[in-house]
Design a protein around this motif. Structure first.
Motif, PDB file in Angstrom:
ATOM      1  N   THR A 190       0.835  -1.211   0.000  1.00 21.35           N
ATOM      2  CA  THR A 190       0.000   0.000   0.000  1.00 21.35           C
ATOM      3  C   THR A 190       0.863   1.251   0.000  1.00 21.35           C
ATOM      4  O   THR A 190       0.528   2.247  -0.665  1.00 21.35           O
ATOM      5  CB  THR A 190      -0.927   0.008   1.230  1.00 21.35           C
ATOM      6  OG1 THR A 190      -1.761  -1.163   1.201  1.00 21.35           O
ATOM      7  CG2 THR A 190      -1.790   1.246   1.264  1.00 21.35           C
ATOM      8  N   LYS A 191       2.000   1.217   0.701  1.00 27.69           N
ATOM      9  CA  LYS A 191       2.871   2.385   0.805  1.00 27.69           C
ATOM     10  C   LYS A 191       3.898   2.439  -0.321  1.00 27.69           C
ATOM     11  O   LYS A 191       4.655   3.411  -0.428  1.00 27.69           O
ATOM     12  CB  LYS A 191       3.592   2.384   2.159  1.00 27.69           C
ATOM     13  CG  LYS A 191       2.663   2.510   3.361  1.00 27.69           C
ATOM     14  CD  LYS A 191       3.419   2.779   4.641  1.00 27.69           C
ATOM     15  CE  LYS A 191       3.996   4.179   4.652  1.00 27.69           C
ATOM     16  NZ  LYS A 191       2.962   5.233   4.683  1.00 27.69           N
ATOM     17  N   GLY A 192       3.968   1.394  -1.145  1.00 30.01           N
ATOM     18  CA  GLY A 192       4.938   1.371  -2.226  1.00 30.01           C
ATOM     19  C   GLY A 192       6.361   1.154  -1.744  1.00 30.01           C
ATOM     20  O   GLY A 192       7.329   1.632  -2.355  1.00 30.01           O
ATOM     21  N   VAL A 193       6.497   0.407  -0.646  1.00 25.47           N
ATOM     22  CA  VAL A 193       7.805   0.131  -0.051  1.00 25.47           C
ATOM     23  C   VAL A 193       8.173  -1.336  -0.289  1.00 25.47           C
ATOM     24  O   VAL A 193       7.330  -2.231  -0.160  1.00 25.47           O
ATOM     25  CB  VAL A 193       7.784   0.425   1.469  1.00 25.47           C
ATOM     26  CG1 VAL A 193       9.081   0.000   2.130  1.00 25.47           C
ATOM     27  CG2 VAL A 193       7.535   1.908   1.712  1.00 25.47           C
ATOM     28  N   GLN A 194       9.428  -1.579  -0.654  1.00 29.11           N
ATOM     29  CA  GLN A 194       9.908  -2.949  -0.767  1.00 29.11           C
ATOM     30  C   GLN A 194      10.113  -3.518   0.635  1.00 29.11           C
ATOM     31  O   GLN A 194      10.634  -2.828   1.515  1.00 29.11           O
ATOM     32  CB  GLN A 194      11.224  -2.998  -1.530  1.00 29.11           C
ATOM     33  CG  GLN A 194      11.133  -2.564  -2.972  1.00 29.11           C
ATOM     34  CD  GLN A 194      12.482  -2.676  -3.662  1.00 29.11           C
ATOM     35  OE1 GLN A 194      13.141  -3.704  -3.604  1.00 29.11           O
ATOM     36  NE2 GLN A 194      12.895  -1.580  -4.309  1.00 29.11           N
ATOM     37  N   LEU A 195       9.712  -4.782   0.830  1.00 29.20           N
ATOM     38  CA  LEU A 195       9.804  -5.378   2.165  1.00 29.20           C
ATOM     39  C   LEU A 195      10.409  -6.790   2.102  1.00 29.20           C
ATOM     40  O   LEU A 195       9.689  -7.781   2.138  1.00 29.20           O
ATOM     41  CB  LEU A 195       8.426  -5.430   2.827  1.00 29.20           C
ATOM     42  CG  LEU A 195       8.468  -5.814   4.313  1.00 29.20           C
ATOM     43  CD1 LEU A 195       8.614  -4.567   5.177  1.00 29.20           C
ATOM     44  CD2 LEU A 195       7.213  -6.579   4.726  1.00 29.20           C
ATOM     45  N   PRO A 196      11.734  -6.876   2.009  1.00 30.11           N
ATOM     46  CA  PRO A 196      12.349  -8.198   2.143  1.00 30.11           C
ATOM     47  C   PRO A 196      12.177  -8.712   3.572  1.00 30.11           C
ATOM     48  O   PRO A 196      12.105  -7.911   4.517  1.00 30.11           O
ATOM     49  CB  PRO A 196      13.824  -7.941   1.821  1.00 30.11           C
ATOM     50  CG  PRO A 196      14.027  -6.484   1.995  1.00 30.11           C
ATOM     51  CD  PRO A 196      12.706  -5.812   1.759  1.00 30.11           C
ATOM     52  N   VAL A 197      12.098 -10.025   3.728  1.00 32.21           N
ATOM     53  CA  VAL A 197      11.894 -10.634   5.041  1.00 32.21           C
ATOM     54  C   VAL A 197      13.107 -11.478   5.405  1.00 32.21           C
ATOM     55  O   VAL A 197      13.568 -12.315   4.611  1.00 32.21           O
ATOM     56  CB  VAL A 197      10.625 -11.514   5.051  1.00 32.21           C
ATOM     57  CG1 VAL A 197      10.464 -12.190   6.418  1.00 32.21           C
ATOM     58  CG2 VAL A 197       9.397 -10.688   4.717  1.00 32.21           C
ATOM     59  N   LEU A 198      13.628 -11.260   6.591  1.00 30.76           N
ATOM     60  CA  LEU A 198      14.716 -12.068   7.138  1.00 30.76           C
ATOM     61  C   LEU A 198      14.200 -12.817   8.350  1.00 30.76           C
ATOM     62  O   LEU A 198      13.341 -12.317   9.080  1.00 30.76           O
ATOM     63  CB  LEU A 198      15.908 -11.194   7.525  1.00 30.76           C
ATOM     64  CG  LEU A 198      16.611 -10.469   6.375  1.00 30.76           C
ATOM     65  CD1 LEU A 198      17.693  -9.536   6.928  1.00 30.76           C
ATOM     66  CD2 LEU A 198      17.219 -11.462   5.397  1.00 30.76           C
ATOM     67  N   LYS A 199      14.748 -14.024   8.572  1.00 27.84           N
ATOM     68  CA  LYS A 199      14.279 -14.860   9.675  1.00 27.84           C
ATOM     69  C   LYS A 199      15.446 -15.224  10.595  1.00 27.84           C
ATOM     70  O   LYS A 199      16.542 -15.517  10.130  1.00 27.84           O
ATOM     71  CB  LYS A 199      13.620 -16.134   9.131  1.00 27.84           C
ATOM     72  CG  LYS A 199      12.401 -15.857   8.256  1.00 27.84           C
ATOM     73  CD  LYS A 199      11.803 -17.134   7.697  1.00 27.84           C
ATOM     74  CE  LYS A 199      10.600 -16.834   6.805  1.00 27.84           C
ATOM     75  NZ  LYS A 199       9.997 -18.068   6.245  1.00 27.84           N
ATOM     76  N   ALA A 200      15.166 -15.196  11.885  1.00 27.47           N
ATOM     77  CA  ALA A 200      16.190 -15.546  12.876  1.00 27.47           C
ATOM     78  C   ALA A 200      15.521 -16.204  14.072  1.00 27.47           C
ATOM     79  O   ALA A 200      14.629 -15.621  14.680  1.00 27.47           O
ATOM     80  CB  ALA A 200      16.965 -14.307  13.319  1.00 27.47           C
ATOM     81  N   GLY A 201      15.935 -17.423  14.367  1.00 31.80           N
ATOM     82  CA  GLY A 201      15.376 -18.151  15.493  1.00 31.80           C
ATOM     83  C   GLY A 201      16.395 -18.490  16.562  1.00 31.80           C
ATOM     84  O   GLY A 201      16.040 -18.988  17.635  1.00 31.80           O
ATOM     85  N   ILE A 202      17.679 -18.212  16.250  1.00 32.74           N
ATOM     86  CA  ILE A 202      18.745 -18.435  17.216  1.00 32.74           C
ATOM     87  C   ILE A 202      19.699 -17.240  17.166  1.00 32.74           C
ATOM     88  O   ILE A 202      19.653 -16.425  16.228  1.00 32.74           O
ATOM     89  CB  ILE A 202      19.518 -19.748  16.963  1.00 32.74           C
ATOM     90  CG1 ILE A 202      20.107 -19.751  15.546  1.00 32.74           C
ATOM     91  CG2 ILE A 202      18.626 -20.959  17.176  1.00 32.74           C
ATOM     92  CD1 ILE A 202      20.966 -20.975  15.262  1.00 32.74           C
TER      93      ILE A 202
END
Length: 327
Positions: A190-202
């Protein structure tokens, strides 16, 4: 007195003594406290919990005992720890760390009252069937942490308008991870922003995630609310400073430690309410008669010292709505 009568008297006394001792021990109620992370990370919350208990008339070590169990971030340890508390015949269980410890406690008992703190919708997570009249043996506090995650993206975009790439960091072990990603991705489109996702569980994955921010050309970082991330606050704050990344977190404690901005409910206030509810249950109240508490206010905290270090000017519109400005 005849020898046989004497032996019967001694035997009867020996039998009665441990029964009386156990009765005296149980005269002091016992609370089980089940946490998803560690005692150190939760010290302020436990202090607020004890304060709530004291306002209800219960002081640890004086007229109530508390048995603590900490999973240290190993969620698979929660069910056996919950079972251990039930085996200790605790009178009520308080849980810390979102739905996982509450669900673990629920899976091992349908009779021992459970009072939880949940970062998202307790109905959607299967903890209760109603907010006004919780079913079964559970009640607690909903922080609505997941629901306001898109609002955090909005605030971060207003504070760092030049950031065309905002990275989202989530814990894949968190039951809310998929919903957080879905909701924030929709807000980012909606805001026209790129949103890569990173994951961290430890711990090591947090380091790797921050190293990846450079390759992603990240202009700002949004960290999903999570009990594991809460326990790694010092690491997250230090990495954000080292990489000069404007970041937003859910809790005030992060902004106070040096992060740019936080937006969410008060964790100590939530645990204070849990302490009050536990006290009411010890006095005879039923969980089903205690409605789920929801926040009526969200705290916006800005760290101006960090903003200056990052070369950012905080818009007056954000400052005007801030509940606390750290200078």
């Amino acid at each position: 007195m005849k020898r046989r009568e004497l032996m019967l008297l001694i035997g009867g006394a020996a039998t009665a003594w441990p029964l009386a001792t156990r009765a005296q021990q149980r005269a002091m109620p016992v609370i089980g406290f089940l946490g998803a992370t560690s005692s150190g990370a939760n010290a302020p919350n436990v202090a607020a919990f004890r304060q709530g208990l004291s306002e209800a008339g219960y002081i640890e070590g004086k007229n109530v005992a508390i048995e603590y169990r900490w999973a240290e971030g190993r969620y698979d340890e929660l069910p056996p720890l919950a079972a251990e508390l039930v085996g200790r015949n605790v009178d009520v269980i308080a849980t810390s760390g979102g739905p996982p410890p509450a669900l673990a406690a629920k899976s091992v008992t349908s009779t021992v009252p459970i009072v939880f703190v949940s970062g998202d919708d307790p109905i959607g997570k299967g903890l209760v069937t109603s907010l006004a009249r919780p079913s079964g043996n559970l009640t607690g506090v909903s922080l609505m942490g997941v629901e306001v995650t898109p609002k955090r993206l909005q605030l971060l975009s207003e504070l760092v308008p030049q950031a065309s790439v905002v990275t989202l960091l989530v814990n894949p072990n968190n039951a809310n991870a998929e919903r957080i990603m879905r909701d924030v991705l929709e807000a980012a489109r909606t805001k026209g922003v790129q949103l890569p996702v990173l994951k961290a569980g430890i711990e090591s994955e947090i380091d790797a995630a921050f190293a990846a921010l450079v390759q992603l050309h990240t202009g700002a970082l949004l960290v999903g609310n999570d009990s594991f991330f809460n326990s790694r606050r010092d690491q997250l704050v230090a990495l954000a400073a080292r990489h000069a990344i404007p970041a937003i977190y859910a809790w005030r404690e992060f902004a106070a430690a040096g992060v740019l901005i936080s937006y969410g409910t008060s964790l100590p206030a939530a645990y204070h309410q849990v302490g009050i509810y536990v006290g009411k249950i010890l006095k005879g109240a039923k969980p089903a008669d205690l409605p789920i508490q929801q926040p009526t206010k969200f705290e916006l905290v800005i760290n101006l010292k960090t903003a200056k270090a990052l070369g950012l000017t905080v818009p007056s519109s954000i400052l005007a709505h801030a509940d606390e400005v750290i200078e």
